[in-house]
Write a protein that holds these residues in place. Sequence first.
Motif, PDB file in Angstrom:
ATOM      1  N   LEU A 215      66.877  48.270  58.939  1.00 55.71           N
ATOM      2  CA  LEU A 215      66.263  49.417  58.254  1.00 55.71           C
ATOM      3  C   LEU A 215      64.788  49.179  57.934  1.00 55.71           C
ATOM      4  CD1 LEU A 215      68.957  50.553  55.643  1.00 55.71           C
ATOM      5  CD2 LEU A 215      68.699  51.273  58.021  1.00 55.71           C
ATOM      6  N   ASP A 216      64.031  50.289  57.881  1.00 51.90           N
ATOM      7  CA  ASP A 216      62.630  50.219  57.422  1.00 51.90           C
ATOM      8  C   ASP A 216      62.568  50.335  55.905  1.00 51.90           C
ATOM      9  OD1 ASP A 216      61.674  50.138  60.036  1.00 51.90           O
ATOM     10  OD2 ASP A 216      61.865  52.329  60.209  1.00 51.90           O
ATOM     11  N   ILE A 217      63.580  51.001  55.308  1.00 54.16           N
ATOM     12  CA  ILE A 217      63.572  51.185  53.846  1.00 54.16           C
ATOM     13  C   ILE A 217      64.223  49.961  53.182  1.00 54.16           C
ATOM     14  CG2 ILE A 217      63.555  53.714  53.924  1.00 54.16           C
ATOM     15  CD1 ILE A 217      66.597  53.650  53.339  1.00 54.16           C
ATOM     16  N   PRO A 218      63.848  49.689  51.916  1.00 52.67           N
ATOM     17  CA  PRO A 218      64.423  48.523  51.241  1.00 52.67           C
ATOM     18  C   PRO A 218      65.920  48.671  50.979  1.00 52.67           C
ATOM     19  CG  PRO A 218      62.534  49.400  50.019  1.00 52.67           C
ATOM     20  CD  PRO A 218      62.830  50.371  51.105  1.00 52.67           C
ATOM     21  N   THR A 219      66.641  47.563  51.171  1.00 53.43           N
ATOM     22  CA  THR A 219      68.050  47.505  50.796  1.00 53.43           C
ATOM     23  C   THR A 219      68.121  46.808  49.442  1.00 53.43           C
ATOM     24  OG1 THR A 219      68.321  45.379  51.912  1.00 53.43           O
ATOM     25  CG2 THR A 219      68.864  47.352  53.186  1.00 53.43           C
ATOM     26  N   ILE A 220      68.905  47.378  48.532  1.00 54.73           N
ATOM     27  CA  ILE A 220      69.035  46.822  47.180  1.00 54.73           C
ATOM     28  C   ILE A 220      70.490  46.370  47.046  1.00 54.73           C
ATOM     29  CG2 ILE A 220      68.683  47.267  44.717  1.00 54.73           C
ATOM     30  CD1 ILE A 220      66.125  47.745  46.407  1.00 54.73           C
ATOM     31  N   GLY A 221      70.693  45.078  46.969  1.00 60.49           N
ATOM     32  CA  GLY A 221      72.058  44.547  47.005  1.00 60.49           C
ATOM     33  C   GLY A 221      72.698  44.396  45.641  1.00 60.49           C
ATOM     34  N   ILE A 222      74.022  44.579  45.638  1.00 62.79           N
ATOM     35  CA  ILE A 222      74.841  44.207  44.470  1.00 62.79           C
ATOM     36  C   ILE A 222      76.152  43.706  45.079  1.00 62.79           C
ATOM     37  CG2 ILE A 222      75.339  46.705  44.090  1.00 62.79           C
ATOM     38  CD1 ILE A 222      75.988  45.844  41.117  1.00 62.79           C
ATOM     39  N   GLY A 223      76.362  42.409  44.992  1.00 59.50           N
ATOM     40  CA  GLY A 223      77.502  41.831  45.691  1.00 59.50           C
ATOM     41  C   GLY A 223      77.318  41.933  47.191  1.00 59.50           C
ATOM     42  N   ALA A 224      76.081  41.773  47.661  1.00 57.76           N
ATOM     43  CA  ALA A 224      75.791  41.889  49.097  1.00 57.76           C
ATOM     44  C   ALA A 224      74.930  40.713  49.570  1.00 57.76           C
ATOM     45  CB  ALA A 224      75.108  43.228  49.378  1.00 57.76           C
ATOM     46  N   GLY A 225      74.913  39.654  48.814  1.00 59.92           N
ATOM     47  CA  GLY A 225      74.233  38.428  49.256  1.00 59.92           C
ATOM     48  C   GLY A 225      72.735  38.435  49.047  1.00 59.92           C
ATOM     49  N   PRO A 226      72.093  37.324  49.472  1.00 61.53           N
ATOM     50  CA  PRO A 226      70.674  37.109  49.156  1.00 61.53           C
ATOM     51  C   PRO A 226      69.668  37.727  50.131  1.00 61.53           C
ATOM     52  CG  PRO A 226      71.623  35.133  50.135  1.00 61.53           C
ATOM     53  CD  PRO A 226      72.734  36.144  50.068  1.00 61.53           C
ATOM     54  N   ALA A 227      70.139  38.256  51.275  1.00 60.76           N
ATOM     55  CA  ALA A 227      69.165  38.706  52.276  1.00 60.76           C
ATOM     56  C   ALA A 227      68.600  40.094  52.002  1.00 60.76           C
ATOM     57  CB  ALA A 227      69.815  38.688  53.658  1.00 60.76           C
ATOM     58  N   CYS A 228      69.184  40.807  51.042  1.00 60.96           N
ATOM     59  CA  CYS A 228      68.712  42.174  50.761  1.00 60.96           C
ATOM     60  C   CYS A 228      67.259  42.138  50.278  1.00 60.96           C
ATOM     61  CB  CYS A 228      69.586  42.819  49.689  1.00 60.96           C
ATOM     62  SG  CYS A 228      71.280  43.036  50.220  1.00 60.96           S
ATOM     63  N   ASP A 229      66.597  43.309  50.407  1.00 61.25           N
ATOM     64  CA  ASP A 229      65.194  43.379  49.987  1.00 61.25           C
ATOM     65  C   ASP A 229      65.044  43.377  48.470  1.00 61.25           C
ATOM     66  OD1 ASP A 229      64.060  43.701  52.668  1.00 61.25           O
ATOM     67  OD2 ASP A 229      65.105  45.627  52.658  1.00 61.25           O
ATOM     68  N   GLY A 230      66.137  43.649  47.777  1.00 60.08           N
ATOM     69  CA  GLY A 230      66.087  43.640  46.312  1.00 60.08           C
ATOM     70  C   GLY A 230      67.485  43.493  45.767  1.00 60.08           C
ATOM     71  N   GLN A 231      67.597  43.464  44.464  1.00 65.09           N
ATOM     72  CA  GLN A 231      68.911  43.310  43.811  1.00 65.09           C
ATOM     73  C   GLN A 231      69.001  44.289  42.652  1.00 65.09           C
ATOM     74  OE1 GLN A 231      71.537  41.130  44.621  1.00 65.09           O
ATOM     75  NE2 GLN A 231      70.348  40.615  46.451  1.00 65.09           N
ATOM     76  N   VAL A 232      70.241  44.706  42.358  1.00 65.27           N
ATOM     77  CA  VAL A 232      70.508  45.510  41.164  1.00 65.27           C
ATOM     78  C   VAL A 232      71.741  44.931  40.476  1.00 65.27           C
ATOM     79  CG1 VAL A 232      71.809  47.254  42.517  1.00 65.27           C
ATOM     80  CG2 VAL A 232      70.990  47.833  40.242  1.00 65.27           C
ATOM     81  N   LEU A 233      71.707  44.896  39.142  1.00 62.57           N
ATOM     82  CA  LEU A 233      72.906  44.518  38.386  1.00 62.57           C
ATOM     83  C   LEU A 233      73.011  45.428  37.172  1.00 62.57           C
ATOM     84  CD1 LEU A 233      73.024  40.575  38.428  1.00 62.57           C
ATOM     85  CD2 LEU A 233      74.617  42.135  39.557  1.00 62.57           C
ATOM     86  N   VAL A 234      74.227  45.486  36.646  1.00 58.60           N
ATOM     87  CA  VAL A 234      74.490  46.277  35.438  1.00 58.60           C
ATOM     88  C   VAL A 234      74.077  45.442  34.225  1.00 58.60           C
ATOM     89  CG1 VAL A 234      76.381  47.220  34.032  1.00 58.60           C
ATOM     90  CG2 VAL A 234      76.332  47.633  36.504  1.00 58.60           C
ATOM     91  N   ILE A 235      73.286  46.031  33.347  1.00 60.25           N
ATOM     92  CA  ILE A 235      72.706  45.284  32.225  1.00 60.25           C
ATOM     93  C   ILE A 235      73.785  44.635  31.346  1.00 60.25           C
ATOM     94  CG2 ILE A 235      72.444  47.373  30.764  1.00 60.25           C
ATOM     95  CD1 ILE A 235      69.991  44.435  30.865  1.00 60.25           C
ATOM     96  N   HIS A 236      74.893  45.355  31.101  1.00 59.89           N
ATOM     97  CA  HIS A 236      75.953  44.782  30.259  1.00 59.89           C
ATOM     98  C   HIS A 236      76.524  43.506  30.882  1.00 59.89           C
ATOM     99  CE1 HIS A 236      75.500  48.626  28.376  1.00 59.89           C
ATOM    100  NE2 HIS A 236      76.466  48.392  27.498  1.00 59.89           N
ATOM    101  N   ASP A 237      76.547  43.459  32.219  1.00 62.83           N
ATOM    102  CA  ASP A 237      77.079  42.279  32.907  1.00 62.83           C
ATOM    103  C   ASP A 237      76.145  41.080  32.748  1.00 62.83           C
ATOM    104  OD1 ASP A 237      79.350  43.602  33.783  1.00 62.83           O
ATOM    105  OD2 ASP A 237      78.482  44.163  35.712  1.00 62.83           O
ATOM    106  N   ILE A 238      74.828  41.301  32.904  1.00 57.70           N
ATOM    107  CA  ILE A 238      73.932  40.127  32.828  1.00 57.70           C
ATOM    108  C   ILE A 238      73.772  39.634  31.395  1.00 57.70           C
ATOM    109  CG2 ILE A 238      72.663  40.847  34.914  1.00 57.70           C
ATOM    110  CD1 ILE A 238      70.157  41.029  33.036  1.00 57.70           C
ATOM    111  N   LEU A 239      74.048  40.519  30.435  1.00 63.27           N
ATOM    112  CA  LEU A 239      73.911  40.114  29.025  1.00 63.27           C
ATOM    113  C   LEU A 239      75.217  39.584  28.438  1.00 63.27           C
ATOM    114  CD1 LEU A 239      71.651  42.965  27.566  1.00 63.27           C
ATOM    115  CD2 LEU A 239      70.986  40.730  28.461  1.00 63.27           C
TER     116      LEU A 239
END
Length: 266
Positions: A197-221
């Motif tokens: 893809l030309d557009i960024p991929t934002i991973g959640i449970g999709a490994g480290p190769a994605c262009d970015g990451q997203v997590l739920v705030i309650h989970d990281i806290l």
Amino acid sequence: MRKKITIPDILLMKQEGRKVTVLTAYDYPTARLVDAGGVDAILVGDSAGVVFSGHENTLPVTMDEMLYHVKAVVRAKPKALVIADMPFMACQSGEIEALKNCGRMLQEGGAEAVKIEGGSNMAPIIRAITEMDIPVMGHVGLTPQSVHRMGGYKVQGRKDQAERILEDAHAVQEAGAFAVVLEGIPAKLAARITDMLDIPTIGIGAGPACDGQVLVIHDILGLCEKYSPKFVKRYADLAPLITEAARQYVSEVKDGTFPTEEHSFS
Ligand code: KIV
């Protein structure tokens, strides 16, 4: 001072190989705090239905509830891009309804983009929305609004399902999305999609190769004690701190050590 993050900034991050950081927030104080932490985008996720409202899944979340959360986040005036998640059935029943609902997120809520779950099946709707200059983030793979079809929150795209997820991600890009969330898919598949893809991929449970990451705030806290998925990393453990603060307060009020003169008006 940090400058306001825009859609072109997010696209540029992929071109320049800079990771895109996204966290969820559903209220004013949390939006301020995560913005101060420097996230590129705040996703007002329909995960609010689970972590904020206590539902079993995201299906009961309504447009009005999402607008309430979006408005609260926007009031924090974050430098991060504010993305409003479209709740179940807000976009599924046709282009006109989808346009009206996505438009409300920008017009009434003050969001700067919307996120829509679904791949090839939602591509015509995504196209109609992006053609009206409403920026759309796609979301493919494990789409929580499809919990009943999937039979639970199961990793998607293994073996012969992989091609379907690739097609979904491609369809979302072709429909005009500016980024796509890849949720709950094998890391190798996420890497292939990110490459394709030309557009960024934002991973959640999709490994480290994605262009970015997203997590739920309650989970990281560490605010959700019930269940912590494998892909979550806990950066703080707030639940015991909050319970202990409440316990101390209860104990001090009961035994009369709070309030004192220090907390009283003369
Ligand atoms: O609702 C949400 O918070 C989401 C993210 C987990 C991607 O969709």
